[in-house]
Motif scaffolding. Structure first.
Motif, PDB file in Angstrom:
ATOM      1  N   GLU A 113       0.805  -1.225   0.000  1.00 24.24           N
ATOM      2  CA  GLU A 113       0.000   0.000   0.000  1.00 24.24           C
ATOM      3  C   GLU A 113       0.836   1.273   0.000  1.00 24.24           C
ATOM      4  N   VAL A 114       1.960   1.261   0.695  1.00 23.08           N
ATOM      5  CA  VAL A 114       2.723   2.508   0.863  1.00 23.08           C
ATOM      6  C   VAL A 114       3.919   2.632  -0.066  1.00 23.08           C
ATOM      7  N   ARG A 115       4.237   1.582  -0.777  1.00 19.61           N
ATOM      8  CA  ARG A 115       5.413   1.583  -1.653  1.00 19.61           C
ATOM      9  C   ARG A 115       5.358   2.715  -2.679  1.00 19.61           C
ATOM     10  N   GLU A 116       4.193   2.975  -3.237  1.00 23.61           N
ATOM     11  CA  GLU A 116       4.072   4.027  -4.257  1.00 23.61           C
ATOM     12  C   GLU A 116       4.369   5.416  -3.698  1.00 23.61           C
ATOM     13  N   HIS A 117       4.402   5.543  -2.381  1.00 24.05           N
ATOM     14  CA  HIS A 117       4.698   6.830  -1.738  1.00 24.05           C
ATOM     15  C   HIS A 117       6.147   6.906  -1.262  1.00 24.05           C
ATOM     16  N   GLY A 118       6.959   5.938  -1.686  1.00 28.14           N
ATOM     17  CA  GLY A 118       8.368   5.942  -1.302  1.00 28.14           C
ATOM     18  C   GLY A 118       8.629   5.391   0.089  1.00 28.14           C
ATOM     19  N   VAL A 119       7.640   4.743   0.654  1.00 31.18           N
ATOM     20  CA  VAL A 119       7.776   4.150   1.988  1.00 31.18           C
ATOM     21  C   VAL A 119       7.763   2.638   1.827  1.00 31.18           C
ATOM     22  N   ARG A 120       8.617   1.957   2.557  1.00 24.72           N
ATOM     23  CA  ARG A 120       8.652   0.497   2.501  1.00 24.72           C
ATOM     24  C   ARG A 120       8.361  -0.070   3.886  1.00 24.72           C
ATOM     25  N   LYS A 179      17.297   0.036  -0.471  1.00 23.53           N
ATOM     26  CA  LYS A 179      16.438  -0.890  -1.237  1.00 23.53           C
ATOM     27  C   LYS A 179      16.160  -2.126  -0.374  1.00 23.53           C
ATOM     28  N   PRO A 180      15.358  -1.974   0.657  1.00 20.13           N
ATOM     29  CA  PRO A 180      15.151  -3.082   1.590  1.00 20.13           C
ATOM     30  C   PRO A 180      14.354  -4.229   0.981  1.00 20.13           C
TER      31      PRO A 180
END
Length: 95
Positions: free
Chosen positions: A21-28, A91-92
């Protein structure tokens, strides 16, 4: 152990879903799941107020396994360093 295993599985599922859900916002989102770590985990486990006698043997077996695992576990400092490395990796991996 059922409640422990179920909650651990739930955290895994939540973390994986959150990562999507949050990947597109630069959060992993990522999981660090260390194996046994040399801590006081076994000494600090909450015991039932009125344990059921039918589980006495399983409790003894479990207590022995956990005590051995804590004794032979990973160094908490190494686990901490691995956790920090995962959290700061540009890049986790999910796990």
């Amino acid at each position: 152990m059922a409640a422990y295993a179920a909650t651990k599985h739930a955290v895994e599922g939540y973390s994986e879903s959150l990562d999507h859900e949050v990947r597109e916002h630069g959060v992993r989102g990522l999981l660090v799941e260390p194996a046994n770590t040399t801590t006081g985990f076994d000494a600090n486990m909450v015991r039932a107020d009125t344990p059921l006698p039918i589980y006495a043997q399983q409790r003894r077996t479990f207590d022995d396994i956990i005590a051995a695992a804590m004794k032979d576990g990973d160094d908490p400092v190494a686990v901490g360093k691995t956790t920090v490395a995962a959290a700061t990796d540009p890049k986790p991996k999910l796990r």
